[in-house]
Write a protein that holds these residues in place. Structure first.
Motif, short mmCIF file in Angstrom:
data_model
loop_
_atom_site.label_atom_id
_atom_site.label_comp_id
_atom_site.label_asym_id
_atom_site.label_seq_id
_atom_site.Cartn_x
_atom_site.Cartn_y
_atom_site.Cartn_z
N TYR A 1 4.20 97.97 19.08
CA TYR A 1 4.32 96.53 18.89
C TYR A 1 5.29 96.03 19.96
CZ TYR A 1 5.31 92.09 16.43
OH TYR A 1 5.47 90.77 16.08
N TYR A 2 4.73 95.37 20.98
CA TYR A 2 5.54 94.94 22.13
C TYR A 2 6.22 93.60 21.86
CZ TYR A 2 3.25 98.61 24.90
OH TYR A 2 2.79 99.81 25.39
N ARG A 3 7.23 93.62 20.99
CA ARG A 3 7.95 92.40 20.66
C ARG A 3 8.62 91.79 21.88
NH1 ARG A 3 8.60 96.09 16.68
NH2 ARG A 3 8.26 95.45 14.50
N GLU A 4 8.97 92.64 22.87
CA GLU A 4 9.66 92.15 24.06
C GLU A 4 8.81 91.20 24.90
OE1 GLU A 4 8.31 96.47 25.12
OE2 GLU A 4 8.81 95.26 23.34
N PHE A 5 7.50 91.14 24.63
CA PHE A 5 6.63 90.25 25.39
C PHE A 5 6.30 88.97 24.62
CE2 PHE A 5 4.81 94.44 27.17
CZ PHE A 5 5.81 94.50 28.14
N SER A 6 7.06 88.67 23.58
CA SER A 6 6.72 87.54 22.71
C SER A 6 6.71 86.20 23.46
CB SER A 6 7.68 87.47 21.52
OG SER A 6 9.02 87.35 21.96
N ASP A 7 7.54 86.09 24.50
CA ASP A 7 7.57 84.84 25.27
C ASP A 7 6.26 84.60 26.01
OD1 ASP A 7 10.10 84.39 24.40
OD2 ASP A 7 11.10 84.93 26.29
N GLN A 8 5.50 85.68 26.27
CA GLN A 8 4.24 85.56 27.02
C GLN A 8 3.01 85.63 26.11
OE1 GLN A 8 4.80 88.85 29.92
NE2 GLN A 8 6.93 88.49 29.35
N ASP A 9 3.25 85.70 24.80
CA ASP A 9 2.16 85.94 23.85
C ASP A 9 1.26 84.71 23.70
OD1 ASP A 9 0.62 87.14 21.92
OD2 ASP A 9 2.02 86.73 20.28
N VAL A 10 -0.02 84.90 23.95
CA VAL A 10 -1.00 83.81 23.76
C VAL A 10 -2.05 84.19 22.71
CG1 VAL A 10 -0.73 82.80 26.07
CG2 VAL A 10 -2.36 84.67 25.74
N SER A 11 -1.74 85.19 21.89
CA SER A 11 -2.72 85.70 20.92
C SER A 11 -3.19 84.64 19.95
CB SER A 11 -2.12 86.88 20.14
OG SER A 11 -1.67 87.89 21.02
#
Length: 370
Positions: free
Chosen positions: A243-253
């Motif tokens: 779970y790549y929480r560190e990429f949440s700023d880029q998340d477009v899911s």
């Protein structure tokens, strides 16, 4: 029916959209850089024992994703509705359980679930589970589903087909499961796009760009591809994922599925027209996409069909996660290939025009063992 293992809570999707039946292995470092991973795969290490380093798109690439989503959201909504209507016609809704194959199937499964809810006012369960080529399906996840829904009529969902490897893997895995259990699962696979002509339930057989194929975890709930490695996953446990929480700023899911969902109401006439037309066809899989692959194998003297990844989704994966040798493009579908050309240019991968295939493009993997 009870199960020993319980899944971890992971992913950035809303819980009402999907439940991942996976073990969270975020604390384990198993990423390998592209070249090292390719060498390991080609010398016998199974791809599911490790992960690639997650691709982080630049500003230009993200602009392309948003542009593509804007252009294709309506087309995707129509294809989702066409698939969903076939599922409901085949299975009904009373015991229907949607089971997406992580991770490409997950956003498609969410969209199908939402379409059924909006159209039929029925909320059907939706899970996302792991299937791994040459390793089969996560039987612990299937057991968990039957523990929650004793009469579950499971409909498997994926994003698209390439050569049909997962279609075949699913059939074998279901046969194996059914021989050992009183509960039975149906191996029929529903996909948004079936350019390989491998399944009967599909939204289209056009090899068009599904924007969720452009990205990795940031359009798939921040979940990695699935992992099965006995070094850190207990026997009988769920398959693993990060779970790549560190990429949440880029998340477009969630943005992606929300944007497509907005179009459902407006495209109902097109959906019903296409379903009526489709049901009049013989949809029996012809596997003719595989004939294109065999021709490419012979034309370019490629040692293994594993090095040939047909279709826009699989070609994207080659450019993001593997070591490409060259990319074949079919000029008839050039409008769908902007991101392919961008990725190929960034990685200095040659592009060659090749018209004699069912697909819009095809990624050829470099043989790094010679």
């Amino acid at each position: 029916m009870t199960t020993k293992f319980q899944p971890d809570v992971l992913g950035s999707y809303k819980t009402e959209d999907v439940l991942f039946l996976l073990r969270d292995i975020s604390h384990i470092e198993i990423e390998r850089d592209t070249t090292e991973r390719e060498q390991l795969i080609q010398t016998g290490t199974h791809y599911a024992e490790m992960l690639p380093v997650e691709f982080q798109p630049g500003e230009q690439y993200m602009e392309l994703f948003h542009t593509t989503l804007h252009e294709y959201a309506e087309r995707i909504a129509i294809a989702v509705g066409v698939v969903a209507e076939q599922i409901v016609k085949n299975r009904g809704t009373e015991h229907l359980v949607l089971v997406s194959l992580a991770r490409a199937g997950t956003p498609i499964g969410i969209l199908i679930k939402r379409y059924i809810e909006k159209t039929y006012n029925v909320t059907v369960p939706h899970y996302s589970i792991s299937i791994i080529r040459d390793r089969g399906i996560d039987e612990t996840a299937i057991d968990y589903i039957f523990a929650q829904h004793e009469q579950a009529d499971i409909q498997f969902i994926d994003g698209w087909t390439g050569k049909g490897a997962i279609t075949r893997e699913l059939k074998e895995a279901c046969d194996t499961y059914n021989q050992a259990h009183t509960q039975h699962i149906n191996p029929d696979l529903a996909v948004l796009a079936d350019p390989g002509h491998c399944v009967e339930v599909y939204g289209t057989r056009d090899d068009f760009l599904i924007p969720s194929a452009c990205l990795n975890s940031t359009v798939s709930g921040l979940v990695s591809r699935t992992v099965l490695n006995t070094a850190f996953i207990e026997e009988g446990d769920f398959h693993g994922a990060k779970y790549y929480r560190e990429f949440s700023d880029q998340d477009v899911s969630n943005y992606y599925v929300d944007e497509v969902t907005k179009h459902f109401e407006a495209v109902r006439p097109q959906i019903h027209a296409q379903v009526t037309q489709l049901l009049a066809y013989d949809r029996t899989p012809s596997w003719q996409g595989m004939k294109s692959v065999e021709a490419i194998k012979e034309r370019y003297d490629i040692a293994k069909t594993n090095y040939i990844k047909p279709g826009v989704g699989e070609t994207t994966r080659v450019l993001l996660r593997r070591v490409p040798w060259k990319i074949l493009v079919n000029p008839k579908f050039d409008n769908d290939l902007t991101h392919i050309r961008l990725l190929a240019a960034e990685r200095n991968v040659p592009i060659e025009v090749y018209e004699d295939m069912e697909y819009s493009c095809c990624g050829l993997i470099k043989d790094v063992t010679v």
